[in-house]
Design a protein around this motif. Structure first.
Motif, PDB file in Angstrom:
ATOM      1  N   ALA A  61     -23.245  25.158  29.596  1.00  0.00           N
ATOM      2  CA  ALA A  61     -23.205  23.740  29.239  1.00  0.00           C
ATOM      3  C   ALA A  61     -22.148  23.026  30.073  1.00  0.00           C
ATOM      4  O   ALA A  61     -21.287  23.660  30.684  1.00  0.00           O
ATOM      5  CB  ALA A  61     -22.886  23.592  27.756  1.00  0.00           C
ATOM      6  N   ILE A  62     -22.234  21.695  30.060  1.00  0.00           N
ATOM      7  CA  ILE A  62     -21.250  20.858  30.742  1.00  0.00           C
ATOM      8  C   ILE A  62     -20.793  19.759  29.787  1.00  0.00           C
ATOM      9  O   ILE A  62     -21.597  19.196  29.043  1.00  0.00           O
ATOM     10  CB  ILE A  62     -21.814  20.252  32.047  1.00  0.00           C
ATOM     11  CG1 ILE A  62     -20.737  19.451  32.788  1.00  0.00           C
ATOM     12  CG2 ILE A  62     -23.061  19.420  31.778  1.00  0.00           C
ATOM     13  CD1 ILE A  62     -21.125  19.024  34.192  1.00  0.00           C
ATOM     14  N   LEU A  63     -19.486  19.488  29.803  1.00  0.00           N
ATOM     15  CA  LEU A  63     -18.923  18.390  29.016  1.00  0.00           C
ATOM     16  C   LEU A  63     -19.170  17.083  29.755  1.00  0.00           C
ATOM     17  O   LEU A  63     -18.860  16.982  30.951  1.00  0.00           O
ATOM     18  CB  LEU A  63     -17.415  18.573  28.842  1.00  0.00           C
ATOM     19  CG  LEU A  63     -16.962  19.542  27.766  1.00  0.00           C
ATOM     20  CD1 LEU A  63     -15.480  19.854  27.923  1.00  0.00           C
ATOM     21  CD2 LEU A  63     -17.236  18.965  26.390  1.00  0.00           C
ATOM     22  N   VAL A  64     -19.720  16.088  29.061  1.00  0.00           N
ATOM     23  CA  VAL A  64     -20.019  14.807  29.693  1.00  0.00           C
ATOM     24  C   VAL A  64     -19.652  13.654  28.765  1.00  0.00           C
ATOM     25  O   VAL A  64     -19.541  13.824  27.558  1.00  0.00           O
ATOM     26  CB  VAL A  64     -21.509  14.688  30.073  1.00  0.00           C
ATOM     27  CG1 VAL A  64     -21.879  15.675  31.159  1.00  0.00           C
ATOM     28  CG2 VAL A  64     -22.412  14.870  28.862  1.00  0.00           C
ATOM     29  N   MET A  76     -31.339  17.262  38.466  1.00  0.00           N
ATOM     30  CA  MET A  76     -31.062  18.598  39.021  1.00  0.00           C
ATOM     31  C   MET A  76     -30.748  19.607  37.929  1.00  0.00           C
ATOM     32  O   MET A  76     -31.103  20.779  38.022  1.00  0.00           O
ATOM     33  CB  MET A  76     -29.838  18.552  39.948  1.00  0.00           C
ATOM     34  CG  MET A  76     -30.013  17.821  41.230  1.00  0.00           C
ATOM     35  SD  MET A  76     -28.405  17.551  42.044  1.00  0.00           S
ATOM     36  CE  MET A  76     -27.894  19.228  42.429  1.00  0.00           C
ATOM     37  N   SER A  77     -30.032  19.155  36.907  1.00  0.00           N
ATOM     38  CA  SER A  77     -29.501  20.075  35.903  1.00  0.00           C
ATOM     39  C   SER A  77     -30.369  20.187  34.645  1.00  0.00           C
ATOM     40  O   SER A  77     -30.256  21.160  33.907  1.00  0.00           O
ATOM     41  CB  SER A  77     -28.099  19.617  35.496  1.00  0.00           C
ATOM     42  OG  SER A  77     -28.128  18.300  34.967  1.00  0.00           O
ATOM     43  N   ARG A  78     -31.215  19.201  34.401  1.00  0.00           N
ATOM     44  CA  ARG A  78     -32.026  19.182  33.181  1.00  0.00           C
ATOM     45  C   ARG A  78     -32.901  20.432  33.114  1.00  0.00           C
ATOM     46  O   ARG A  78     -33.573  20.795  34.068  1.00  0.00           O
ATOM     47  CB  ARG A  78     -32.897  17.933  33.168  1.00  0.00           C
ATOM     48  CG  ARG A  78     -33.530  17.670  31.858  1.00  0.00           C
ATOM     49  CD  ARG A  78     -34.114  16.284  31.845  1.00  0.00           C
ATOM     50  NE  ARG A  78     -35.068  16.211  30.770  1.00  0.00           N
ATOM     51  CZ  ARG A  78     -36.216  15.597  30.842  1.00  0.00           C
ATOM     52  NH1 ARG A  78     -36.576  14.992  31.951  1.00  0.00           N
ATOM     53  NH2 ARG A  78     -37.015  15.586  29.817  1.00  0.00           N
ATOM     54  N   GLY A  79     -32.835  21.107  31.971  1.00  0.00           N
ATOM     55  CA  GLY A  79     -33.591  22.336  31.788  1.00  0.00           C
ATOM     56  C   GLY A  79     -32.856  23.580  32.269  1.00  0.00           C
ATOM     57  O   GLY A  79     -33.296  24.696  32.024  1.00  0.00           O
ATOM     58  N   ARG A  80     -31.734  23.391  32.955  1.00  0.00           N
ATOM     59  CA  ARG A  80     -30.970  24.527  33.478  1.00  0.00           C
ATOM     60  C   ARG A  80     -29.680  24.767  32.711  1.00  0.00           C
ATOM     61  O   ARG A  80     -29.194  25.901  32.663  1.00  0.00           O
ATOM     62  CB  ARG A  80     -30.660  24.312  34.960  1.00  0.00           C
ATOM     63  CG  ARG A  80     -31.944  24.235  35.792  1.00  0.00           C
ATOM     64  CD  ARG A  80     -31.682  23.953  37.230  1.00  0.00           C
ATOM     65  NE  ARG A  80     -31.036  25.082  37.882  1.00  0.00           N
ATOM     66  CZ  ARG A  80     -30.622  25.057  39.142  1.00  0.00           C
ATOM     67  NH1 ARG A  80     -30.779  23.974  39.868  1.00  0.00           N
ATOM     68  NH2 ARG A  80     -30.034  26.105  39.666  1.00  0.00           N
ATOM     69  N   ILE A  81     -29.100  23.679  32.173  1.00  0.00           N
ATOM     70  CA  ILE A  81     -27.884  23.784  31.354  1.00  0.00           C
ATOM     71  C   ILE A  81     -27.985  22.812  30.190  1.00  0.00           C
ATOM     72  O   ILE A  81     -28.795  21.893  30.207  1.00  0.00           O
ATOM     73  CB  ILE A  81     -26.588  23.505  32.164  1.00  0.00           C
ATOM     74  CG1 ILE A  81     -26.596  22.085  32.749  1.00  0.00           C
ATOM     75  CG2 ILE A  81     -26.361  24.546  33.223  1.00  0.00           C
ATOM     76  CD1 ILE A  81     -25.301  21.716  33.453  1.00  0.00           C
ATOM     77  N   ASP A 107     -30.138  19.674  24.834  1.00  0.00           N
ATOM     78  CA  ASP A 107     -30.932  19.922  26.036  1.00  0.00           C
ATOM     79  C   ASP A 107     -31.158  18.663  26.866  1.00  0.00           C
ATOM     80  O   ASP A 107     -31.395  18.742  28.068  1.00  0.00           O
ATOM     81  CB  ASP A 107     -32.286  20.524  25.665  1.00  0.00           C
ATOM     82  CG  ASP A 107     -32.157  21.924  25.106  1.00  0.00           C
ATOM     83  OD1 ASP A 107     -31.315  22.692  25.608  1.00  0.00           O
ATOM     84  OD2 ASP A 107     -32.897  22.250  24.163  1.00  0.00           O
ATOM     85  N   GLU A 108     -31.121  17.493  26.212  1.00  0.00           N
ATOM     86  CA  GLU A 108     -31.365  16.231  26.905  1.00  0.00           C
ATOM     87  C   GLU A 108     -30.351  15.193  26.448  1.00  0.00           C
ATOM     88  O   GLU A 108     -29.832  15.269  25.342  1.00  0.00           O
ATOM     89  CB  GLU A 108     -32.780  15.734  26.621  1.00  0.00           C
ATOM     90  CG  GLU A 108     -33.841  16.639  27.196  1.00  0.00           C
ATOM     91  CD  GLU A 108     -35.241  16.065  27.075  1.00  0.00           C
ATOM     92  OE1 GLU A 108     -35.373  14.851  26.819  1.00  0.00           O
ATOM     93  OE2 GLU A 108     -36.182  16.824  27.253  1.00  0.00           O
ATOM     94  N   LEU A 109     -30.103  14.217  27.317  1.00  0.00           N
ATOM     95  CA  LEU A 109     -29.117  13.170  27.026  1.00  0.00           C
ATOM     96  C   LEU A 109     -29.772  11.798  26.933  1.00  0.00           C
ATOM     97  O   LEU A 109     -30.811  11.555  27.547  1.00  0.00           O
ATOM     98  CB  LEU A 109     -28.069  13.117  28.141  1.00  0.00           C
ATOM     99  CG  LEU A 109     -27.067  14.241  28.207  1.00  0.00           C
ATOM    100  CD1 LEU A 109     -26.260  14.139  29.500  1.00  0.00           C
ATOM    101  CD2 LEU A 109     -26.139  14.201  27.007  1.00  0.00           C
TER     102      LEU A 109
END
Length: 118
Positions: A61-64, A76-81, A107-109
């Motif tokens: 995961a990534i903090l956003v 690029m990252s959707r579905g991967r993290i 999974d989605e933002l």
């Protein structure tokens, strides 16, 4: 869980192209590694450059926060993290409540996290 974040020199969360370092925190080993962010201060494609490095580090995961991503880096990252909406910009404060962070991983933002600023 391995959690990525882009931070400045004071360990405050930053948009992908505005933080000088990429942090990878492993909550199992409690190990934190710091990597140079090649997308830092790059006005053309900096967020995508940073995301490509983050994806190579294989975080879970990534903090956003709102405005941290752009459509390209999100695509690029959707579905991967997974994404963890951070409540504050202070990285250490965010990491103090790991179980809460894990529960907020999605999974989605919402569009507000990756829309282009006009």
């Amino acid at each position: 869980m391995k959690i990525a974040a882009v931070v400045d020199d004071e360990n405050n969360l930053q948009p992908l192209d505005m933080g000088s370092s990429i942090i990878l925190f492993d909550d199992e080993s409690k190990e934190m590694k710091e990597y140079e962010n090649p997308g830092f201060a790059n006005p053309r494609g900096g967020k995508e450059i940073a995301m490509s490095i983050i994806l190579r580090l294989k975080p879970d995961a990534i903090l956003v926060r709102e405005g941290f991503l752009c459509p390209g880096s999100y695509g690029m990252s959707r579905g991967r993290i997974k994404y963890i909406p951070a409540e504050s910009e202070d990285l250490p404060a965010n990491l103090k409540s790991l179980s809460d962070l894990k529960n907020r991983a999605v999974d989605e933002l919402d569009f507000s996290f990756f829309r282009e600023n006009e």
